[in-house]
Scaffold this active site. Structure first.
Site, PDB file in Angstrom:
ATOM      1  N   GLU A  38       2.854 -13.457  36.091  1.00 38.89           N
ATOM      2  CA  GLU A  38       1.573 -12.883  35.699  1.00 38.89           C
ATOM      3  C   GLU A  38       1.613 -11.351  35.649  1.00 38.89           C
ATOM      4  O   GLU A  38       2.024 -10.697  36.615  1.00 38.89           O
ATOM      5  CB  GLU A  38       0.479 -13.372  36.662  1.00 38.89           C
ATOM      6  CG  GLU A  38      -0.906 -12.857  36.348  1.00 38.89           C
ATOM      7  CD  GLU A  38      -1.363 -13.168  34.932  1.00 38.89           C
ATOM      8  OE1 GLU A  38      -1.171 -14.309  34.481  1.00 38.89           O
ATOM      9  OE2 GLU A  38      -1.893 -12.258  34.263  1.00 38.89           O
ATOM     10  N   THR A  83      -2.346 -14.822  28.899  1.00 32.68           N
ATOM     11  CA  THR A  83      -1.327 -15.771  29.379  1.00 32.68           C
ATOM     12  C   THR A  83      -1.081 -16.887  28.371  1.00 32.68           C
ATOM     13  O   THR A  83       0.059 -17.271  28.115  1.00 32.68           O
ATOM     14  CB  THR A  83      -1.767 -16.434  30.704  1.00 32.68           C
ATOM     15  OG1 THR A  83      -2.186 -15.434  31.613  1.00 32.68           O
ATOM     16  CG2 THR A  83      -0.636 -17.238  31.314  1.00 32.68           C
ATOM     17  N   HIS A 198      -2.378 -11.030  39.268  1.00 30.35           N
ATOM     18  CA  HIS A 198      -3.415 -10.878  38.237  1.00 30.35           C
ATOM     19  C   HIS A 198      -4.387  -9.800  38.686  1.00 30.35           C
ATOM     20  O   HIS A 198      -4.674  -9.676  39.876  1.00 30.35           O
ATOM     21  CB  HIS A 198      -4.148 -12.206  38.040  1.00 30.35           C
ATOM     22  CG  HIS A 198      -5.007 -12.246  36.812  1.00 30.35           C
ATOM     23  ND1 HIS A 198      -6.208 -11.586  36.719  1.00 30.35           N
ATOM     24  CD2 HIS A 198      -4.813 -12.852  35.619  1.00 30.35           C
ATOM     25  CE1 HIS A 198      -6.724 -11.780  35.526  1.00 30.35           C
ATOM     26  NE2 HIS A 198      -5.900 -12.549  34.831  1.00 30.35           N
ATOM     27  N   HIS A 258       2.442 -10.441  29.965  1.00 28.11           N
ATOM     28  CA  HIS A 258       1.812  -9.329  29.221  1.00 28.11           C
ATOM     29  C   HIS A 258       1.634  -8.178  30.195  1.00 28.11           C
ATOM     30  O   HIS A 258       1.933  -8.321  31.384  1.00 28.11           O
ATOM     31  CB  HIS A 258       0.461  -9.759  28.634  1.00 28.11           C
ATOM     32  CG  HIS A 258      -0.429 -10.428  29.641  1.00 28.11           C
ATOM     33  ND1 HIS A 258      -1.066  -9.747  30.648  1.00 28.11           N
ATOM     34  CD2 HIS A 258      -0.742 -11.745  29.838  1.00 28.11           C
ATOM     35  CE1 HIS A 258      -1.745 -10.581  31.395  1.00 28.11           C
ATOM     36  NE2 HIS A 258      -1.559 -11.815  30.936  1.00 28.11           N
TER      37      HIS A 258
HETATM   38  C1  GP9 Z   1      -5.443 -18.233  34.478  1.00 27.32           C
HETATM   39  C2  GP9 Z   1      -4.229 -17.403  34.247  1.00 27.32           C
HETATM   40  C3  GP9 Z   1      -4.542 -15.945  34.057  1.00 27.32           C
HETATM   41  O1  GP9 Z   1      -5.222 -19.607  34.484  1.00 27.32           O
HETATM   42  O2  GP9 Z   1      -3.457 -17.931  33.247  1.00 27.32           O
HETATM   43  O3  GP9 Z   1      -4.971 -15.700  32.806  1.00 27.32           O
HETATM   44  P1  GP9 Z   1      -4.934 -14.314  31.980  1.00 27.32           P
HETATM   45  O4  GP9 Z   1      -6.222 -13.617  32.301  1.00 27.32           O
HETATM   46  O5  GP9 Z   1      -3.771 -13.487  32.359  1.00 27.32           O
HETATM   47  O6  GP9 Z   1      -4.843 -14.798  30.597  1.00 27.32           O
HETATM   48 MN    MN Z   2      -1.702 -13.483  32.289  1.00 32.35          MN
END
Ligand code: GP9
Ligand code: MN
Length: 423
Positions: A38, A83, A198, A258
């Site tokens: 993440e 994501t 995140h 990302h």
């Molecule tokens: C949530 C995770 C985070 O399930 O995939 O999402 P993002 O905000 O990075 O797309």
């Molecule tokens: Mn993500």
């Protein structure tokens, strides 16, 4: 229309990258383990805290162990789908959409995604993720991609202290995933989507001994700490894979999905990286995310070629001994000597070995100043736009409905149900 499909097929034939004959099939029949890291950006690799301590020592060790391919000029190509866009790129070798999330708006399309392709080679597929299955419409999209199982939040012990932010913290996530992974029929194709790193990058006290950064920008400072926590969780995951023997039978691919820090954080990041300011060229560099590929029995090393998330599918399939020439895809095998030397961003910007288009302005890679050869910039710009447009045609017109790759059994979404654990 079928006319458009013919156009795409011809384009695809002309851009196909032949695999490296030495590496082709080196991972034949092996399990596949993807890890989506993440918000993890490449500038973190080998980055030190002011006291000299490495922020992500485990990933740094993978980058330099000589056994793992580490791609240090690899870029994310995501748009608003974050994501989920990264997942889409990785498994379809198609671009995500200019607006919104392709997982949400185009989940009913026909796809010829990696889980579906590998089904024809006896593989069983599963996703592990500590958030609920409806997020990003994954429970619908994964059926179209051909995923057999989806271990979402309902399979994990989502009680404190295991949870933070969107769901499971990375350490308990990997720990609780192990028995489920070990129970899968092999060969398997799996994906682990981490969450701890995140935004806003918060870590509970006691989850790591590592300190926050001290730039004075709270997001940057917490990012250091939460990235370190993720690094520890990954090391723990690798240790478990080594203990149970899966490590030697599995291709492991780790990628940053990302960026995590944005232009809001650039003043603090400039200080941290020891530069006056983050220039447009540096902003482009900051879109690099790390990609690691470990193939048991194959020597790795640091790979400098320019590439992006769209390129991973052909790279992996060729390692597994599956030629991608019959599939409609937009990536170019990263390990092929003929690998294409540019990468397209979703907004039409790009990076090549010579040129960087950042916010619509063209720069030279060598001088880092505005490029003098405008014609070269425009040529590449047109190529990039064409690539994106071709892919958009496939997705927006659902063209894979009409395309029948040799030996591929069409995916029927209603064959799949993600019912949750049997209690
Ligand atoms: C949530 C995770 C985070 O399930 O995939 O999402 P993002 O905000 O990075 O797309
Ligand atoms: Mn993500």
């Amino acid at each position: 229309s079928s006319n458009n499909l013919t156009k795409v097929e011809n384009y695809r034939k002309a851009t196909y990258t032949t695999p490296d004959p030495v590496l082709f099939g080196k991972a034949k029949g092996m399990n596949v383990i993807f890890v989506s890291m993440e918000s993890f950006q490449n500038f973190m690799i080998d980055l030190k805290m002011p006291n000299g301590e490495l922020v992500t020592p485990f990933l740094d060790s993978l980058a330099h162990d000589g056994d793992t391919f580490y791609f240090d000029h690899f870029y994310h190509q995501t748009g608003q789908g974050k994501t989920s866009d990264a997942e889409f790129l990785m498994e379809n070798s198609l671009y995500p959409l200019n607006q919104g999330s392709v997982f949400i708006s185009k989940a009913q399309n026909t796809y010829q995604a990696t889980p579906g392709i590998l089904k024809g080679y006896g593989y069983n597929s599963a996703v592990f993720h500590g958030n609920y299955k409806t997020f990003w419409n994954r429970n619908v999209m994964y059926k179209s991609l051909g995923y057999d199982q989806f271990f979402d939040a309902s399979y994990y012990n989502l009680t404190p202290p295991n949870i933070k932010n969107f769901g499971m913290k990375d350490k308990p996530f990997f720990a609780e995933s192990m028995p489920m992974l070990e129970n899968l029929k092999q060969p398997f194709y799996t994906k682990f989507i981490t969450l701890s790193n995140h935004f806003p990058f918060e870590i509970d006290q006691g989850d790591t001994n590592f300190p926050k950064g001290n730039t004075g920008d709270w997001a940057v400072d917490q990012y250091m700490q939460s990235a370190h926590y993720m690094d520890e969780a990954l090391q723990q995951f690798f240790d478990s894979l080594k203990k149970d023997g899966l490590y030697d039978k599995s291709v492991i691919i780790l990628y940053g999905d990302h960026y995590g820090l944005s232009s809001n954080n650039y003043p603090a990041m400039a200080k941290m990286l020891g530069v006056k300011q983050i220039t447009p060229v540096m902003d482009s560099n900051l879109q690099q995310v790390p990609l690691f590929i470990h193939v048991p029995g194959v020597k790795g090393g640091v790979e400098h070629q320019v590439g992006g998330e769209v390129d991973v599918r052909p790279t992996l399939l060729h390692l597994l001994g599956i030629d991608t020439k019959d599939y409609i895809e937009f990536g170019s095998d990263l390990l092929s000597p003929q690998h294409r030397n540019w990468v397209a961003f979703r907004n039409g910007d790009y990076v090549s070995t010579d040129l960087i288009m950042s916010s619509g302005k063209c720069y030279s890679v060598t001088t880092r100043n505005l490029a003098t050869d405008q014609k070269a910039c425009n040529n590449l710009s047109n190529k990039v736009k064409n690539d994106l447009q071709m892919s958009d045609t496939v997705v927006n017109q659902d063209l894979l409905r009409f395309y029948h790759p040799n030996g591929f059994k069409p995916i029927n979404p209603s064959d799949y149900q993600y019912l949750g654990p049997t209690k």
